[in-house]
Design a protein around this motif. Structure first.
Motif, PDB file in Angstrom:
ATOM      1  N   SER A  95       0.925  -1.156   0.002  1.00 57.85           N
ATOM      2  CA  SER A  95      -0.212  -0.049  -0.058  1.00 57.85           C
ATOM      3  C   SER A  95       0.889   1.169  -0.015  1.00 57.85           C
ATOM      4  N   LEU A  96       0.550   2.352  -0.878  1.00 57.99           N
ATOM      5  CA  LEU A  96       1.598   3.413  -1.102  1.00 57.99           C
ATOM      6  C   LEU A  96       0.769   4.690  -0.751  1.00 57.99           C
ATOM      7  N   SER A  97       1.528   5.597  -0.200  1.00 59.81           N
ATOM      8  CA  SER A  97       0.877   7.067   0.205  1.00 59.81           C
ATOM      9  C   SER A  97       0.462   7.624  -1.077  1.00 59.81           C
ATOM     10  N   GLU A  98       1.260   7.364  -2.054  1.00 53.85           N
ATOM     11  CA  GLU A  98       1.059   8.385  -3.481  1.00 53.85           C
ATOM     12  C   GLU A  98       0.273   7.589  -4.410  1.00 53.85           C
ATOM     13  N   LYS A  99      -0.350   8.326  -5.066  1.00 52.42           N
ATOM     14  CA  LYS A  99      -1.246   7.783  -6.236  1.00 52.42           C
ATOM     15  C   LYS A  99      -0.608   7.147  -7.288  1.00 52.42           C
ATOM     16  N   ILE A 100      -1.036   5.892  -7.608  1.00 55.33           N
ATOM     17  CA  ILE A 100      -0.366   4.919  -8.344  1.00 55.33           C
ATOM     18  C   ILE A 100      -0.789   5.092  -9.864  1.00 55.33           C
ATOM     19  N   GLY A 101       0.167   5.173 -10.806  1.00 57.23           N
ATOM     20  CA  GLY A 101      -0.109   5.473 -12.153  1.00 57.23           C
ATOM     21  C   GLY A 101      -0.129   4.192 -12.982  1.00 57.23           C
ATOM     22  N   GLY A 102       0.839   3.391 -12.789  1.00 55.88           N
ATOM     23  CA  GLY A 102       0.841   2.062 -13.752  1.00 55.88           C
ATOM     24  C   GLY A 102       1.386   0.790 -13.044  1.00 55.88           C
ATOM     25  N   VAL A 103       1.345  -0.154 -13.723  1.00 63.62           N
ATOM     26  CA  VAL A 103       1.587  -1.482 -13.131  1.00 63.62           C
ATOM     27  C   VAL A 103       1.956  -2.430 -14.051  1.00 63.62           C
ATOM     28  N   SER A 104       2.888  -3.432 -13.920  1.00 65.75           N
ATOM     29  CA  SER A 104       3.278  -4.486 -14.828  1.00 65.75           C
ATOM     30  C   SER A 104       3.764  -5.727 -13.899  1.00 65.75           C
ATOM     31  N   SER A 159       6.252  -9.265 -14.566  1.00 72.18           N
ATOM     32  CA  SER A 159       7.034  -9.977 -15.515  1.00 72.18           C
ATOM     33  C   SER A 159       6.686 -11.333 -15.377  1.00 72.18           C
ATOM     34  N   ASP A 160       7.283 -12.247 -16.374  1.00 69.68           N
ATOM     35  CA  ASP A 160       7.018 -13.626 -16.724  1.00 69.68           C
ATOM     36  C   ASP A 160       7.517 -14.280 -15.193  1.00 69.68           C
ATOM     37  N   GLU A 161       8.458 -13.567 -14.570  1.00 67.63           N
ATOM     38  CA  GLU A 161       8.849 -14.464 -13.095  1.00 67.63           C
ATOM     39  C   GLU A 161       7.882 -13.935 -12.094  1.00 67.63           C
ATOM     40  N   GLU A 162       6.850 -13.119 -12.324  1.00 67.28           N
ATOM     41  CA  GLU A 162       5.799 -12.628 -11.318  1.00 67.28           C
ATOM     42  C   GLU A 162       6.437 -11.327 -10.381  1.00 67.28           C
ATOM     43  N   THR A 163       7.561 -10.788 -10.725  1.00 65.90           N
ATOM     44  CA  THR A 163       7.882  -9.613 -10.178  1.00 65.90           C
ATOM     45  C   THR A 163       7.083  -8.274 -10.651  1.00 65.90           C
ATOM     46  N   VAL A 164       6.294  -7.543  -9.941  1.00 63.37           N
ATOM     47  CA  VAL A 164       5.481  -6.544  -9.993  1.00 63.37           C
ATOM     48  C   VAL A 164       6.384  -5.264  -9.883  1.00 63.37           C
ATOM     49  N   VAL A 165       6.022  -4.314 -11.115  1.00 60.79           N
ATOM     50  CA  VAL A 165       6.670  -3.009 -10.804  1.00 60.79           C
ATOM     51  C   VAL A 165       5.576  -2.151 -10.978  1.00 60.79           C
ATOM     52  N   CYS A 166       5.731  -0.906 -10.357  1.00 62.31           N
ATOM     53  CA  CYS A 166       4.692  -0.013 -10.396  1.00 62.31           C
ATOM     54  C   CYS A 166       5.168   1.471 -10.422  1.00 62.31           C
ATOM     55  N   TRP A 167       4.676   2.318 -10.853  1.00 62.12           N
ATOM     56  CA  TRP A 167       4.998   4.051 -10.608  1.00 62.12           C
ATOM     57  C   TRP A 167       4.149   4.849 -10.151  1.00 62.12           C
ATOM     58  N   THR A 168       4.521   5.807  -9.461  1.00 62.73           N
ATOM     59  CA  THR A 168       3.368   6.672  -9.044  1.00 62.73           C
ATOM     60  C   THR A 168       3.403   8.085  -9.891  1.00 62.73           C
ATOM     61  N   THR A 169       2.391   8.719  -9.538  1.00 64.98           N
ATOM     62  CA  THR A 169       2.087   9.959 -10.409  1.00 64.98           C
ATOM     63  C   THR A 169       3.293  10.878 -10.034  1.00 64.98           C
ATOM     64  N   SER A 170       4.102  10.716  -8.785  1.00 62.56           N
ATOM     65  CA  SER A 170       5.088  11.777  -8.359  1.00 62.56           C
ATOM     66  C   SER A 170       6.321  11.277  -8.813  1.00 62.56           C
ATOM     67  N   GLY A 171       6.318  10.074  -9.457  1.00 62.75           N
ATOM     68  CA  GLY A 171       7.557   9.516 -10.282  1.00 62.75           C
ATOM     69  C   GLY A 171       8.522   8.438  -9.595  1.00 62.75           C
ATOM     70  N   ALA A 172       7.831   8.044  -8.577  1.00 60.26           N
ATOM     71  CA  ALA A 172       8.766   6.856  -7.750  1.00 60.26           C
ATOM     72  C   ALA A 172       8.398   5.474  -8.460  1.00 60.26           C
ATOM     73  N   VAL A 173       9.384   4.827  -8.932  1.00 60.72           N
ATOM     74  CA  VAL A 173       9.283   3.398  -9.456  1.00 60.72           C
ATOM     75  C   VAL A 173       9.679   2.462  -8.189  1.00 60.72           C
ATOM     76  N   TYR A 174       8.546   1.564  -8.127  1.00 65.03           N
ATOM     77  CA  TYR A 174       8.738   0.405  -6.905  1.00 65.03           C
ATOM     78  C   TYR A 174       8.792  -0.814  -7.711  1.00 65.03           C
ATOM     79  N   VAL A 175       9.598  -1.770  -7.195  1.00 64.32           N
ATOM     80  CA  VAL A 175       9.771  -3.392  -7.384  1.00 64.32           C
ATOM     81  C   VAL A 175       9.380  -4.163  -6.235  1.00 64.32           C
ATOM     82  N   LEU A 176       8.245  -4.921  -6.614  1.00 64.62           N
ATOM     83  CA  LEU A 176       7.712  -5.574  -5.573  1.00 64.62           C
ATOM     84  C   LEU A 176       7.831  -7.109  -5.989  1.00 64.62           C
TER      85      LEU A 176
END
Length: 287
Positions: free
Chosen positions: A258-267, A269-286
């Protein structure tokens, strides 16, 4: 079922430049593109730069989209379209591989692979622009094409409200396979040779031996944005301020963060790693 695991603290891997807009993630999460001012920039998810060729386009109001594995960039700017090969590593030189002009229509969604770009317009058309080919166009009778994907070089899959369409690339725009879909499609893909579509309500339609398997994921509210991996069986989605990973075969939902910023998009991978970015520009690998 909902899996309980959730990390306590999430820190961004890197942060996009200030004023980055219209960000696009490759579906495997390795590459990220953004428009900054009137230029487009591409990075690996660790923040290192990717070489982008000169395209002679005004990016101010352009739409950009990355191919699944991030090696190709599609650009739609008014009537101008480009497919560009990116310099993903030092051995690969970036260059524009195709240039197109198209009739003006507002873009609903886009997809790109190594040789094709698909553009869904607000005029209920779906266009396929391919290197060395004339523009191919199909008009919908069931609403706008809300999501589209190139699952492999031979096929195109797209979803409108309540319907899914599958074409072989050679026969597009004719000979569509027309199947039942979901009310508000937000992600579409393929499981082997059959479509899978996910709606914003969490409703999923999977086809097994020509039979539609319909079920609803256990999520607390509507999905804002979502992405499927190349198998079509793993979904990453944004619900409220949280990111979830869903196994569509096992029907298991796992809250990743759960993130405090607004999430802009998500993807995902074929290994099930999730990446998302927020509208403030932070990129997270989950993971």
């Amino acid at each position: 079922p909902v899996a309980p695991a959730e990390p306590e603290k999430t820190t961004p891997l890197f942060t996009l430049p200030e004023h980055a807009t219209r960000t696009s993630l490759s579906k495997n999460g390795d590459t990220i593109a953004s428009i900054v001012g009137d230029e487009v920039f591409v990075w690996h998810r660790d923040g290192s730069s990717v070489q982008v060729p000169s395209m002679n386009i005004d990016f101010t109001f352009a739409t950009v989209v990355l191919s699944r594995y991030g090696s190709t960039l599609g650009v739609v700017a008014d009537s101008k379209c480009r497919i560009a090969k990116l310099g993903i590593n030092l051995e690969e030189k970036a260059y524009v591989s195709a240039r197109f002009s198209r009739p003006l229509a507002a873009t609903v969604t886009t997809a790109v692979d190594e040789t094709r770009i698909a553009i869904s317009g607000d005029n209920m058309t779906l266009e396929i622009l391919e290197e060395g080919e004339k523009i191919k166009r199909v008009a919908s009778t069931s609403g706008q094409y809300l999501c589209v994907d190139f699952p492999d070089p031979e096929r195109v899959v797209a979803a409108t409200p309540r319907a899914v369409f599958l074409w072989n690339n050679d026969s597009f725009p004719n000979k569509a396979i027309h199947l039942d879909g979901v009310d508000d499609p937000i992600a579409v893909g393929m499981v082997h040779d059959k479509p899978v579509v996910v709606g914003s309500s969490g409703e999923v339609v999977l086809y097994v031996a020509d039979e539609a398997k319909r079920f609803t994921l256990e999520l607390p509210e509507k999905i804002k944005t979502a992405s499927l991996d190349s198998s079509g069986l793993h979904l990453a989605c944004v619900v409220g301020s949280s990111v979830y990973r869903c196994d569509l075969k096992m029907r298991v939902v796992q809250k990743l963060a759960s993130l405090s910023e607004k999430i802009g998009g998500v993807s995902i991978s074929d290994e099930e790693t999730v990446v998302c970015w927020t509208t403030s520009g932070a990129v997270y690998v989950l993971d």
